[in-house]
Design a protein around this motif. Structure first.
Motif, PDB file in Angstrom:
ATOM      1  N   GLN A   1       5.946  -0.943 -15.870  1.00 30.38           N
ATOM      2  CA  GLN A   1       5.255   0.382 -16.157  1.00 30.38           C
ATOM      3  C   GLN A   1       4.406   0.595 -14.809  1.00 30.38           C
ATOM      4  O   GLN A   1       4.431  -0.045 -13.989  1.00 30.38           O
ATOM      5  N   ASP A   2       4.034   2.016 -14.667  1.00 30.87           N
ATOM      6  CA  ASP A   2       3.242   2.283 -13.534  1.00 30.87           C
ATOM      7  C   ASP A   2       3.827   2.136 -12.145  1.00 30.87           C
ATOM      8  O   ASP A   2       3.341   1.860 -11.416  1.00 30.87           O
ATOM      9  N   VAL A   3       5.094   2.380 -12.309  1.00 36.76           N
ATOM     10  CA  VAL A   3       5.952   2.363 -10.960  1.00 36.76           C
ATOM     11  C   VAL A   3       5.225   3.307  -9.798  1.00 36.76           C
ATOM     12  O   VAL A   3       5.187   4.449 -10.193  1.00 36.76           O
ATOM     13  N   ALA A   4       4.966   2.783  -8.601  1.00 38.66           N
ATOM     14  CA  ALA A   4       4.564   3.438  -7.661  1.00 38.66           C
ATOM     15  C   ALA A   4       5.127   3.377  -6.389  1.00 38.66           C
ATOM     16  O   ALA A   4       5.500   2.369  -5.907  1.00 38.66           O
ATOM     17  N   ILE A   5       5.743   4.546  -5.757  1.00 35.15           N
ATOM     18  CA  ILE A   5       6.236   4.385  -4.455  1.00 35.15           C
ATOM     19  C   ILE A   5       5.391   4.515  -3.205  1.00 35.15           C
ATOM     20  O   ILE A   5       4.690   5.529  -3.327  1.00 35.15           O
ATOM     21  N   ASN A   6       5.285   3.575  -2.357  1.00 30.80           N
ATOM     22  CA  ASN A   6       4.230   3.571  -1.304  1.00 30.80           C
ATOM     23  C   ASN A   6       4.811   3.556   0.119  1.00 30.80           C
ATOM     24  O   ASN A   6       5.873   3.008   0.212  1.00 30.80           O
ATOM     25  N   ASP A   7       4.150   4.353   0.643  1.00 33.74           N
ATOM     26  CA  ASP A   7       4.507   4.130   2.263  1.00 33.74           C
ATOM     27  C   ASP A   7       6.106   4.425   2.668  1.00 33.74           C
ATOM     28  O   ASP A   7       6.530   3.978   3.318  1.00 33.74           O
ATOM     29  N   ALA A   8       6.375   5.409   1.765  1.00 32.69           N
ATOM     30  CA  ALA A   8       8.217   5.844   1.869  1.00 32.69           C
ATOM     31  C   ALA A   8       8.175   6.359   3.316  1.00 32.69           C
ATOM     32  O   ALA A   8       9.136   6.543   3.554  1.00 32.69           O
ATOM     33  N   ASN A   9       7.265   7.121   3.849  1.00 32.87           N
ATOM     34  CA  ASN A   9       7.408   8.001   5.219  1.00 32.87           C
ATOM     35  C   ASN A   9       6.801   7.114   6.354  1.00 32.87           C
ATOM     36  O   ASN A   9       6.459   7.874   7.460  1.00 32.87           O
ATOM     37  N   ASN A  10       6.721   5.779   6.137  1.00 34.26           N
ATOM     38  CA  ASN A  10       6.269   4.738   7.255  1.00 34.26           C
ATOM     39  C   ASN A  10       7.201   3.768   7.464  1.00 34.26           C
ATOM     40  O   ASN A  10       8.130   3.619   6.601  1.00 34.26           O
ATOM     41  N   ASN A  11       7.031   2.785   8.293  1.00 36.21           N
ATOM     42  CA  ASN A  11       7.820   1.528   8.256  1.00 36.21           C
ATOM     43  C   ASN A  11       7.702   0.678   7.402  1.00 36.21           C
ATOM     44  O   ASN A  11       8.430  -0.346   7.453  1.00 36.21           O
ATOM     45  N   ALA A  12       6.770   0.632   6.344  1.00 40.38           N
ATOM     46  CA  ALA A  12       6.606  -0.346   5.400  1.00 40.38           C
ATOM     47  C   ALA A  12       6.589   0.098   3.975  1.00 40.38           C
ATOM     48  O   ALA A  12       5.755  -0.073   3.179  1.00 40.38           O
ATOM     49  N   PRO A  13       8.093   0.742   3.606  1.00 42.44           N
ATOM     50  CA  PRO A  13       8.017   1.016   2.082  1.00 42.44           C
ATOM     51  C   PRO A  13       7.996  -0.152   1.145  1.00 42.44           C
ATOM     52  O   PRO A  13       8.322  -1.048   1.687  1.00 42.44           O
ATOM     53  N   ASN A  14       7.283   0.076  -0.034  1.00 42.14           N
ATOM     54  CA  ASN A  14       7.141  -0.651  -1.028  1.00 42.14           C
ATOM     55  C   ASN A  14       7.011  -0.098  -2.321  1.00 42.14           C
ATOM     56  O   ASN A  14       6.439   0.951  -2.163  1.00 42.14           O
ATOM     57  N   VAL A  15       7.163  -0.798  -3.426  1.00 41.75           N
ATOM     58  CA  VAL A  15       7.175  -0.492  -4.738  1.00 41.75           C
ATOM     59  C   VAL A  15       6.434  -1.183  -5.354  1.00 41.75           C
ATOM     60  O   VAL A  15       6.525  -2.565  -5.398  1.00 41.75           O
ATOM     61  N   THR A  16       5.277  -0.587  -6.136  1.00 44.59           N
ATOM     62  CA  THR A  16       4.312  -1.553  -7.010  1.00 44.59           C
ATOM     63  C   THR A  16       4.705  -0.986  -8.610  1.00 44.59           C
ATOM     64  O   THR A  16       4.985   0.004  -8.934  1.00 44.59           O
ATOM     65  N   TYR A  17       4.548  -2.065  -9.318  1.00 43.62           N
ATOM     66  CA  TYR A  17       4.544  -1.800 -11.007  1.00 43.62           C
ATOM     67  C   TYR A  17       3.918  -2.896 -11.707  1.00 43.62           C
ATOM     68  O   TYR A  17       3.415  -3.716 -10.923  1.00 43.62           O
ATOM     69  N   ARG A  18       3.956  -2.736 -12.959  1.00 41.71           N
ATOM     70  CA  ARG A  18       3.274  -3.809 -13.898  1.00 41.71           C
ATOM     71  C   ARG A  18       4.327  -4.192 -14.820  1.00 41.71           C
ATOM     72  O   ARG A  18       5.263  -3.253 -15.163  1.00 41.71           O
ATOM     73  N   VAL A  19       4.537  -5.594 -15.278  1.00 44.98           N
ATOM     74  CA  VAL A  19       5.501  -6.030 -16.204  1.00 44.98           C
ATOM     75  C   VAL A  19       4.765  -7.028 -16.924  1.00 44.98           C
ATOM     76  O   VAL A  19       4.193  -8.000 -16.245  1.00 44.98           O
ATOM     77  N   ALA A  20       4.890  -6.916 -18.145  1.00 46.41           N
ATOM     78  CA  ALA A  20       4.269  -7.980 -18.862  1.00 46.41           C
ATOM     79  C   ALA A  20       2.656  -8.116 -18.549  1.00 46.41           C
ATOM     80  O   ALA A  20       2.247  -9.363 -18.572  1.00 46.41           O
ATOM     81  N   GLY A  21       2.105  -7.042 -18.195  1.00 47.02           N
ATOM     82  CA  GLY A  21       0.648  -7.263 -17.615  1.00 47.02           C
ATOM     83  C   GLY A  21       0.328  -7.630 -16.342  1.00 47.02           C
ATOM     84  O   GLY A  21      -0.862  -7.832 -16.009  1.00 47.02           O
ATOM     85  N   ASN A  22       1.476  -8.019 -15.742  1.00 49.46           N
ATOM     86  CA  ASN A  22       1.400  -8.581 -14.054  1.00 49.46           C
ATOM     87  C   ASN A  22       1.577  -7.429 -13.228  1.00 49.46           C
ATOM     88  O   ASN A  22       2.640  -6.737 -13.532  1.00 49.46           O
ATOM     89  N   SER A  23       0.743  -7.343 -12.289  1.00 49.74           N
ATOM     90  CA  SER A  23       1.156  -6.392 -11.235  1.00 49.74           C
ATOM     91  C   SER A  23       2.048  -7.114 -10.152  1.00 49.74           C
ATOM     92  O   SER A  23       1.911  -8.336  -9.714  1.00 49.74           O
ATOM     93  N   GLN A  24       3.035  -6.403  -9.825  1.00 47.74           N
ATOM     94  CA  GLN A  24       4.006  -6.907  -8.850  1.00 47.74           C
ATOM     95  C   GLN A  24       4.234  -5.916  -7.725  1.00 47.74           C
ATOM     96  O   GLN A  24       4.063  -4.562  -7.799  1.00 47.74           O
ATOM     97  N   ARG A  25       4.885  -6.622  -6.866  1.00 43.36           N
ATOM     98  CA  ARG A  25       5.225  -5.589  -5.357  1.00 43.36           C
ATOM     99  C   ARG A  25       6.429  -5.927  -4.668  1.00 43.36           C
ATOM    100  O   ARG A  25       6.747  -7.219  -4.530  1.00 43.36           O
ATOM    101  N   ILE A  26       7.296  -4.992  -4.407  1.00 41.15           N
ATOM    102  CA  ILE A  26       8.611  -5.310  -3.781  1.00 41.15           C
ATOM    103  C   ILE A  26       8.438  -4.553  -2.393  1.00 41.15           C
ATOM    104  O   ILE A  26       8.266  -3.368  -2.280  1.00 41.15           O
ATOM    105  N   ASP A  27       8.587  -5.325  -1.462  1.00 40.35           N
ATOM    106  CA  ASP A  27       8.679  -4.757  -0.038  1.00 40.35           C
ATOM    107  C   ASP A  27      10.265  -4.561   0.367  1.00 40.35           C
ATOM    108  O   ASP A  27      11.021  -5.464  -0.148  1.00 40.35           O
ATOM    109  N   CYS A  28      10.598  -3.545   0.964  1.00 38.72           N
ATOM    110  CA  CYS A  28      12.101  -3.320   1.112  1.00 38.72           C
ATOM    111  C   CYS A  28      12.423  -2.199   2.242  1.00 38.72           C
ATOM    112  O   CYS A  28      11.145  -1.879   2.831  1.00 38.72           O
ATOM    113  N   ASP A  29      13.567  -2.117   2.485  1.00 40.00           N
ATOM    114  CA  ASP A  29      13.955  -1.250   3.786  1.00 40.00           C
ATOM    115  C   ASP A  29      14.190   0.044   2.953  1.00 40.00           C
ATOM    116  O   ASP A  29      13.698   1.274   3.741  1.00 40.00           O
TER     117      ASP A  29
END
Ligand code: RFL
Ligand code: PHB
Length: 389
Positions: free
Chosen positions: A124-152
């Protein structure tokens, strides 16, 4: 968490990309808003271009498809009581493949599972962050927990209603849209198809399509009002209407039965440009929609996946970003041609509420020209089997 490529959307586009990248040793995580069961419950595309089939082969997921699919060397165009065939094989040397999107998606999920691919459902609540700089990441919630994925890189494969496209700022993005004043009512039934090839039928009562999944599973569509809901259409009403919209000889051979799925889809042409913003890339329905009349939706997704897969593989292999830099331009060049074909097929075969007598004559002349003219049939066949990547 960290991955190389974060993929939003676990439909055919996201899964196919993830599977292809995996085989090149590139790590991905797929985030899907729904459950696997829900995604597999959606009845959609039925016709695959050979280009799509080849990508499935390259992804190592073609075993069942190669065994169970059917090649179609042509299709039938009908209007009133007239009908004629377009022979794809004769005009292009190629064909299309009948294998449902449901089966494609199931094969891809099975392959991802077998390779321990990371697919997270119910996000739920997937958000794309900093796609236009050097630290792109995606945040989201699953089963009530907030998560973050850092990526290229982040790839938006989240369909027309997803979040990825909306992340690209309005001043960068340009949307092109055409909504059609009707929808398609689709019915799936466990009955033998009325004909061995698909029949695209134009009639005074509106368009109808006779399609199939296999020898005992048929898929039929009728053009309907956007105000209709599936509950307005009993099976009886559907079959009677379908019979009135196809040539009598076809109606006489139609085997009817209870529907096992019934749904309405609006028809739309849509393209967003560009398909890349910084580290964010859009693929498939997230970037473009076609009306289904040309059977192009999933097939345009496949060419996006092809270009992006090649670009990412080149980047990770050689640190060469040229393929990625050309992605949007290359993908869009092919998409606009598929948009044109789908728009043309839609205009050729449907009844429009504001159509004048003149418009009807034009439509008729277009159909008769297609019937009589080999060159026109070649153009139609080339587009239907799929333009080169
Ligand atoms: P999908 O299939 O819409 O998958 C997107 C996935 O993303 C998820 N999602 C999210 N996940 C996480 N966070 C979010 N915020 C999310 N938002 C959405 C969704 O749950 C979903 O699982 O897009 P994708 O993968 O790009 O695939 C595109 C195809 O589905 C589509 O183009 C085709 O179905 C179109 N289409 C046809 N295409 C063909 O090539 N040949 C055909 O014969 C054909 N027939 C058709 C069609 C589409 C139809 N309908 C219903 C629109 C016939 C019909 C009736
Ligand atoms: C389908 O079988 O669902 C189908 C086939 C051809 C189209 C659209 C949908 O153009």
């Amino acid at each position: 968490m960290r991955t190389q490529v974060a993929i939003i959307g676990g439909g055919p586009s996201g899964l196919l990309l993830s599977q292809l990248l995996h085989r090149k040793g590139i790590d991905t995580i797929v985030l899907e808003r729904k459950t696997r069961k829900y995604v597999l419950g959606r009845i959609r595309a039925g016709i695959l271009e050979v280009g799509f089939v080849n990508l499935m082969r390259e992804a190592g997921v073609s075993k069942r498809m190669d065994a169970e699919s059917f090649d179609h060397d042509g299709a039938v165009i009908a209007y009133g009581n007239s009908q004629f065939g377009i022979n794809f094989k004769q005009h292009t040397g190629s064909h299309v493949v009948v294998y449902g999107q449901t089966e494609v998606t199931r094969d891809l999920y099975d392959a991802r599972e077998a390779m321990d691919g990371k697919v997270v459902f119910n996000v739920q609540d997937v958000a794309i962050n900093d796609a236009n700089n050097n630290a792109p990441n995606v945040t989201y919630r699953v089963a009530g927990n907030s998560q973050r994925i850092d990526c290229d890189f982040i790839v938006g494969c989240d369909g027309f209603h997803g979040v990825s496209r909306q992340t690209i700022p309005a001043e960068v993005r340009r949307d092109y849209e055409k909504a059609y004043p009707f929808g398609w009512l689709g019915v799936l039934s466990e009955t033998p198809p009325v004909h061995e090839e698909l029949i695209y039928s134009s009639s005074d009562r509106g368009f109808a399509l006779c399609s199939m999944r296999n020898a005992n599973l048929s898929r039929y569509y009728v053009q309907c009002s956007l105000a209709d809901s599936p509950e307005d259409w009993s099976d009886h009403r559907f079959w009677e209407e379908l019979k009135r919209r196809v040539p009598e000889s076809v109606a006489d051979g139609l085997v009817t039965g209870p529907s096992i799925e019934k749904s309405i889809a609006p028809l739309r042409s849509f393209v967003t440009e560009p398909m890349r913003w910084g580290s964010l890339f859009l693929c498939g329905d997230a970037a473009h929609i076609v009306p289904p009349t040309g059977a192009k939706g999933l097939n345009t997704a496949a060419s996006d996946i092809h270009y992006l897969y090649q670009g990412l593989a080149q980047y990770y292999r050689d640190r060469d970003s040229r393929g990625l830099d050309q992605y949007s331009e290359k993908a869009l060049a092919r998409i606009w041609k598929a948009e044109r074909f789908s728009w043309w097929m839609t205009n050729l075969l449907h009844r429009f509420p504001d159509q004048s007598e003149f418009d009807l004559k034009m439509q008729r002349a277009d159909l008769e020209f297609l019937r009589e003219n080999e060159a026109a049939q070649t153009v139609m066949a080339q587009n239907y089997v799929g333009l080169p990547y």
